[in-house]
Design a protein around this motif. Structure first.
Motif, PDB file in Angstrom:
ATOM      1  N   LYS A  64       0.811  -1.221   0.000  1.00 36.16           N
ATOM      2  CA  LYS A  64       0.000   0.000   0.000  1.00 36.16           C
ATOM      3  C   LYS A  64       0.845   1.273   0.000  1.00 36.16           C
ATOM      4  O   LYS A  64       0.512   2.267   0.635  1.00 36.16           O
ATOM      5  CB  LYS A  64      -0.992   0.000   1.170  1.00 36.16           C
ATOM      6  N   ALA A  65       1.940   1.210  -0.762  1.00 41.44           N
ATOM      7  CA  ALA A  65       2.815   2.383  -0.863  1.00 41.44           C
ATOM      8  C   ALA A  65       2.854   2.941  -2.284  1.00 41.44           C
ATOM      9  O   ALA A  65       3.761   3.703  -2.623  1.00 41.44           O
ATOM     10  CB  ALA A  65       4.229   2.014  -0.402  1.00 41.44           C
ATOM     11  N   GLY A  66       1.891   2.565  -3.115  1.00 47.09           N
ATOM     12  CA  GLY A  66       1.862   3.044  -4.491  1.00 47.09           C
ATOM     13  C   GLY A  66       2.280   1.990  -5.501  1.00 47.09           C
ATOM     14  O   GLY A  66       2.675   2.320  -6.623  1.00 47.09           O
ATOM     15  N   THR A  67       2.134   0.729  -5.128  1.00 47.73           N
ATOM     16  CA  THR A  67       2.565  -0.383  -5.980  1.00 47.73           C
ATOM     17  C   THR A  67       1.851  -0.372  -7.330  1.00 47.73           C
ATOM     18  O   THR A  67       2.486  -0.372  -8.391  1.00 47.73           O
ATOM     19  CB  THR A  67       2.277  -1.739  -5.287  1.00 47.73           C
ATOM     20  N   ALA A 146       8.527   4.235  -1.758  1.00 47.88           N
ATOM     21  CA  ALA A 146       8.322   4.338  -0.310  1.00 47.88           C
ATOM     22  C   ALA A 146       7.285   5.430  -0.021  1.00 47.88           C
ATOM     23  O   ALA A 146       7.265   6.470  -0.680  1.00 47.88           O
ATOM     24  CB  ALA A 146       9.638   4.676   0.388  1.00 47.88           C
ATOM     25  N   ARG A 147       6.453   5.167   0.990  1.00 50.87           N
ATOM     26  CA  ARG A 147       5.393   6.109   1.387  1.00 50.87           C
ATOM     27  C   ARG A 147       5.536   6.411   2.870  1.00 50.87           C
ATOM     28  O   ARG A 147       5.933   5.540   3.647  1.00 50.87           O
ATOM     29  CB  ARG A 147       4.030   5.465   1.113  1.00 50.87           C
ATOM     30  N   ASN A 148       5.206   7.617   3.266  1.00 55.13           N
ATOM     31  CA  ASN A 148       5.370   7.956   4.685  1.00 55.13           C
ATOM     32  C   ASN A 148       4.568   6.994   5.564  1.00 55.13           C
ATOM     33  O   ASN A 148       3.494   6.521   5.193  1.00 55.13           O
ATOM     34  CB  ASN A 148       5.014   9.425   4.943  1.00 55.13           C
ATOM     35  N   ALA A 149       5.116   6.694   6.726  1.00 53.13           N
ATOM     36  CA  ALA A 149       4.607   5.620   7.576  1.00 53.13           C
ATOM     37  C   ALA A 149       3.153   5.815   7.994  1.00 53.13           C
ATOM     38  O   ALA A 149       2.381   4.849   8.057  1.00 53.13           O
ATOM     39  CB  ALA A 149       5.488   5.478   8.812  1.00 53.13           C
ATOM     40  N   LYS A 150       2.753   7.035   8.289  1.00 52.10           N
ATOM     41  CA  LYS A 150       1.396   7.265   8.798  1.00 52.10           C
ATOM     42  C   LYS A 150       0.340   7.017   7.719  1.00 52.10           C
ATOM     43  O   LYS A 150      -0.658   6.324   7.960  1.00 52.10           O
ATOM     44  CB  LYS A 150       1.284   8.678   9.372  1.00 52.10           C
ATOM     45  N   TYR A 210       6.403   8.273  -2.688  1.00 52.00           N
ATOM     46  CA  TYR A 210       4.995   8.461  -3.026  1.00 52.00           C
ATOM     47  C   TYR A 210       4.621   9.947  -3.000  1.00 52.00           C
ATOM     48  O   TYR A 210       3.908  10.444  -3.880  1.00 52.00           O
ATOM     49  CB  TYR A 210       4.142   7.682  -2.022  1.00 52.00           C
ATOM     50  N   GLU A 211       5.100  10.651  -1.984  1.00 51.44           N
ATOM     51  CA  GLU A 211       4.763  12.073  -1.818  1.00 51.44           C
ATOM     52  C   GLU A 211       5.301  12.908  -2.981  1.00 51.44           C
ATOM     53  O   GLU A 211       4.635  13.844  -3.443  1.00 51.44           O
ATOM     54  CB  GLU A 211       5.306  12.588  -0.478  1.00 51.44           C
ATOM     55  N   ASP A 212       6.501  12.572  -3.475  1.00 49.50           N
ATOM     56  CA  ASP A 212       7.052  13.272  -4.639  1.00 49.50           C
ATOM     57  C   ASP A 212       6.198  13.004  -5.871  1.00 49.50           C
ATOM     58  O   ASP A 212       5.973  13.897  -6.701  1.00 49.50           O
ATOM     59  CB  ASP A 212       8.484  12.805  -4.914  1.00 49.50           C
ATOM     60  N   MET A 213       5.715  11.772  -5.993  1.00 53.05           N
ATOM     61  CA  MET A 213       4.887  11.404  -7.140  1.00 53.05           C
ATOM     62  C   MET A 213       3.564  12.160  -7.129  1.00 53.05           C
ATOM     63  O   MET A 213       3.048  12.544  -8.182  1.00 53.05           O
ATOM     64  CB  MET A 213       4.643   9.897  -7.152  1.00 53.05           C
TER      65      MET A 213
END
Length: 312
Positions: A64-67, A146-150, A210-213
């Motif tokens: 669930k990190a943008g796969t 990678a996606r932020n943990a929260k 993920y946040e950059d994307m």
């Protein structure tokens, strides 16, 4: 025993005709210290000995990190922006899941990949230490997201509610604690993101956020394009951006997992593609949960230069 001429299309057909009761919430078993679903653990030797090919492209993420997003981006790029080709099959057929294993007659990811023609797009959620050595022996290109943990924790919680093959997530309060201790499928988020971060300079790994994307999709898709040795016009890049935005993918049956039966992924409980936002965690974390999470986060991330944004 799976038939030797199994194709990706066979897999799609089998999934749509699985017998009632074949799937249930599989318990987790440790594989080299990492909790994985029972059927993966039981067939681990086949995963560990998987033979990569030099032109394989590995797409690796914590769950669930943008796969799915990255799978669609990479497929679009490898098809040179000819987006009609992306409609040839659902995501899980176009980019098979390396380590997934289920009860017969459902084939394993290894079975499917062994019968998938090159170049293969390979999906994995494995932490770096569990990835088959053959990928590094063949110097395979790897893209890690990678996606932020929260936000990752919130998204994974809703996914575990609707995914009928993973352990019941319990309450959100219980899940936050299990997420922090890594007592969920594929283990610790901290170990995962740090392990891959440390590996990125030793292997051909493009580490994406993920946040950059979300902040600038075109900029990040351009990075992937260059990493894969492609060079497209701005017009083609714009087409890929439009095709892979969240709304388009949520409405795309070849990307939104609507082709997977509800007995596996119950989208009545939660859509597979839920929100795709940054900072959605603010809608779920209580003040006390946030404080507890921050304390553990600071402790676990100490000593690494890996940084995340929880808002953009």
């Amino acid at each position: 025993m799976q038939k030797p001429d199994l194709t990706p299309k066979d897999y799609a057909d089998i999934l749509n005709n699985v017998p009632e009761g074949l799937f249930y919430r599989f318990p987790l078993c440790l594989v080299n210290g990492v909790p994985l679903m029972k059927h993966i653990a039981e067939q681990w030797e086949g995963v560990e000995k998987f033979q990569a090919r030099p032109d394989d492209i590995l797409i690796a993420t914590y769950p669930k990190a943008g796969t799915t997003w990255m799978q669609e981006i990479v497929d679009s790029i490898m098809n040179n922006g000819e987006l009609e080709k992306n409609k040839r099959a659902p995501t899980h057929v176009r980019s098979p899941f390396l380590e997934i294993c289920s009860p017969p007659p459902v084939p394993s990811g290894v079975d499917i990949l062994n019968n998938t023609p090159s170049p293969r797009l390979v999906k994995t959620h494995l932490p770096f230490k569990l990835v088959p050595e053959s990928f590094w022996e063949h110097k395979c290109k790897t893209i890690y997201v990678a996606r932020n943990a929260k936000d990752n924790a919130v998204s994974y919680y809703f996914f575990d509610r609707m995914n009928k093959t993973q352990p019941d997530p319990g309450t959100w309060d219980q899940y936050v604690e299990r997420f922090l201790t890594g007592e969920i499928a594929w283990g610790s988020w901290f170990d995962h993101v740090i392990g891959w971060w440390n590996a990125k300079d030793k292997h051909d790994v493009l580490y994406m956020f993920y946040e950059d994307m979300k902040e600038d999709p075109k900029r990040e898709i351009r990075k992937v394009m260059k990493f894969l040795g492609k060079n497209f016009s701005e017009e083609v890049l714009d087409k890929i951006c439009q095709h892979t935005n969240f709304k388009a993918m949520k409405e795309n049956p070849m990307a939104n997992y609507s082709t997977v039966p509800n007995m596996l992924l119950d989208q009545n409980l939660s859509p597979f593609m839920r929100k795709g936002e940054v900072a959605d965690w603010m809608n779920y974390f209580t003040e006390s949960q946030n404080k507890m999470f921050n304390m553990e986060y600071e402790k676990r991330m100490k000593g690494t230069d890996l940084k995340f944004r929880t808002n953009i």
